[in-house]
Design an enzyme around this catalytic site. Structure first.
Site, short mmCIF file in Angstrom:
data_model
loop_
_atom_site.label_atom_id
_atom_site.label_comp_id
_atom_site.label_asym_id
_atom_site.label_seq_id
_atom_site.Cartn_x
_atom_site.Cartn_y
_atom_site.Cartn_z
N ASN A 52 0.62 -1.16 0.02
CA ASN A 52 -0.12 -0.21 0.03
C ASN A 52 0.74 1.32 -0.11
O ASN A 52 2.02 1.33 0.61
CB ASN A 52 -1.19 0.02 1.25
CG ASN A 52 -0.23 0.11 2.44
OD1 ASN A 52 0.53 -0.92 2.61
ND2 ASN A 52 -1.09 0.49 3.53
N GLU A 54 0.22 5.25 0.34
CA GLU A 54 -0.62 6.20 0.59
C GLU A 54 -0.25 7.47 0.26
O GLU A 54 0.88 7.61 -0.37
CB GLU A 54 -0.83 6.11 2.19
CG GLU A 54 -1.51 4.85 2.58
CD GLU A 54 -1.65 4.75 4.10
OE1 GLU A 54 -1.36 5.58 5.02
OE2 GLU A 54 -2.50 3.86 4.68
N CYS A 63 -3.90 0.46 -2.60
CA CYS A 63 -3.74 -0.63 -1.87
C CYS A 63 -2.66 -1.67 -2.79
O CYS A 63 -2.42 -1.38 -3.53
CB CYS A 63 -5.33 -1.42 -2.08
SG CYS A 63 -6.57 -0.75 -1.03
N GLU A 65 -2.96 -4.86 -3.20
CA GLU A 65 -3.21 -5.62 -4.17
C GLU A 65 -3.33 -5.07 -5.48
O GLU A 65 -3.09 -5.66 -6.46
CB GLU A 65 -4.83 -6.12 -4.06
CG GLU A 65 -4.91 -6.96 -2.52
CD GLU A 65 -5.17 -6.06 -1.13
OE1 GLU A 65 -4.76 -5.06 -1.37
OE2 GLU A 65 -6.05 -6.56 -0.54
N CYS A 96 -10.15 -5.00 0.16
CA CYS A 96 -11.38 -4.30 0.32
C CYS A 96 -12.21 -4.39 -0.68
O CYS A 96 -12.10 -4.94 -1.73
CB CYS A 96 -10.93 -2.74 0.34
SG CYS A 96 -10.25 -2.15 -1.23
N CYS A 99 -10.75 -3.70 -4.22
CA CYS A 99 -9.64 -4.80 -4.67
C CYS A 99 -10.25 -5.90 -5.09
O CYS A 99 -9.92 -6.67 -6.10
CB CYS A 99 -8.72 -4.79 -3.46
SG CYS A 99 -7.50 -3.49 -3.36
N1 THU Z 1 -5.13 -1.82 2.48
C1 THU Z 1 -4.70 -2.42 1.59
O1 THU Z 1 -3.50 -2.14 1.07
N2 THU Z 1 -5.17 -3.65 0.89
C2 THU Z 1 -6.46 -4.22 1.65
O2 THU Z 1 -6.81 -5.23 1.23
C3 THU Z 1 -7.11 -3.48 2.87
C4 THU Z 1 -6.44 -2.29 3.17
C5 THU Z 1 -4.46 -0.40 2.75
C6 THU Z 1 -5.11 0.84 2.38
C7 THU Z 1 -4.78 1.76 3.46
O3 THU Z 1 -3.52 2.19 2.85
C8 THU Z 1 -4.50 1.05 4.66
O4 THU Z 1 -4.46 -0.26 4.23
C9 THU Z 1 -5.62 1.35 5.54
O5 THU Z 1 -6.71 1.33 5.05
#
Ligand code: THU
Length: 144
Positions: A52, A54, A63, A65, A96, A99
Site C-alpha cells: 500500500n 498512501e 492498496c 493488491e 477491500c 480490490c
Molecule cells: N489496504 C490495502 O492495501 N489492502 C487491503 O486489502 C485493505 C486496506 C490499505 C489501504 C490503506 O493504505 C491502509 O490499508 C488502511 O486502510
C-alpha cells in the site's frame, strides 16, 4: 529474506508468502500506519508484488493488491493464479471491496486467496467467489 524481482519465475507457495511479507516492509503508510503486502503468481508462474502506498491527499492512496495487479499487467500478465495478502497482527487483512473487483478482473471464481500475518502464519483462506459472490466481470459486458 530475499525479495523477488518483479517478473521473476517462482514456483513454491512458500515463496509467495515470503514475498508478501517482504514487500509489506516497504509499504508507505504514514497516515494509517497499517502496512499491507500482496504477492501473486500469474499464469506463467511469475511472481509480482505490491504494497500500500498512501498519499497526503488521502483518497489517492493505493492498496497493496492494486499495486501487485498493475505490476503483473505491465509485464503482460492477464491471469492471477494465486494470491497472498499480508497484514499486521493476528486478524486477517481481507481485500477491500474495490480490490475484490480488481482481483475479479484477472481471477477465476476458484482463485485461492490466502491472508497471512506478518510472520507468514495463515489466518484465512478464501476463494474469490467466497469474497465476491455473483460478481460482475468482463463476461457480463460480452453478454450484453
Ligand atoms: N489496504 C490495502 O492495501 N489492502 C487491503 O486489502 C485493505 C486496506 C490499505 C489501504 C490503506 O493504505 C491502509 O490499508 C488502511 O486502510
Amino acid at each position: 529474506m530475499r525479495l523477488d524481482k518483479p517478473g521473476e519465475a517462482a514456483m513454491s507457495d512458500d515463496k509467495l508468502i515470503d514475498a508478501a511479507i517482504a514487500v509489506r516492509n516497504n509499504a508507505y503508510a504514514p497516515y494509517s500506519r497499517f502496512l499491507v503486502g500482496a504477492a501473486l503468481h500469474d499464469a506463467d508462474g511469475r511472481l509480482f508484488v505490491g504494497c500500500n502506498t498512501e498519499n497526503a491527499a488521502y483518497p489517492q492512496g493505493i492498496c497493496a493488491e492494486g499495486g501487485a495487479i498493475s505490476a503483473m499487467v505491465a509485464a503482460g500478465g492477464r491471469r492471477i493464479t494465486d494470491l497472498v495478502i499480508c497484514g499486521g497482527g493476528d486478524r486477517a487483512c481481507a481485500p477491500c471491496g474495490g480490490c475484490r473487483q480488481k482481483i475479479r478482473e484477472f481471477g477465476t471464481p476458484d482463485l485461492r486467496i490466502r491472508m497471512v500475518g506478518p510472520e507468514g502464519d495463515i489466518l484465512l483462506v478464501r476463494t474469490l467467489a467466497d469474497l465476491l459472490p455473483d460478481a460482475f466481470g468482463p463476461e457480463d459486458l460480452d453478454a450484453a
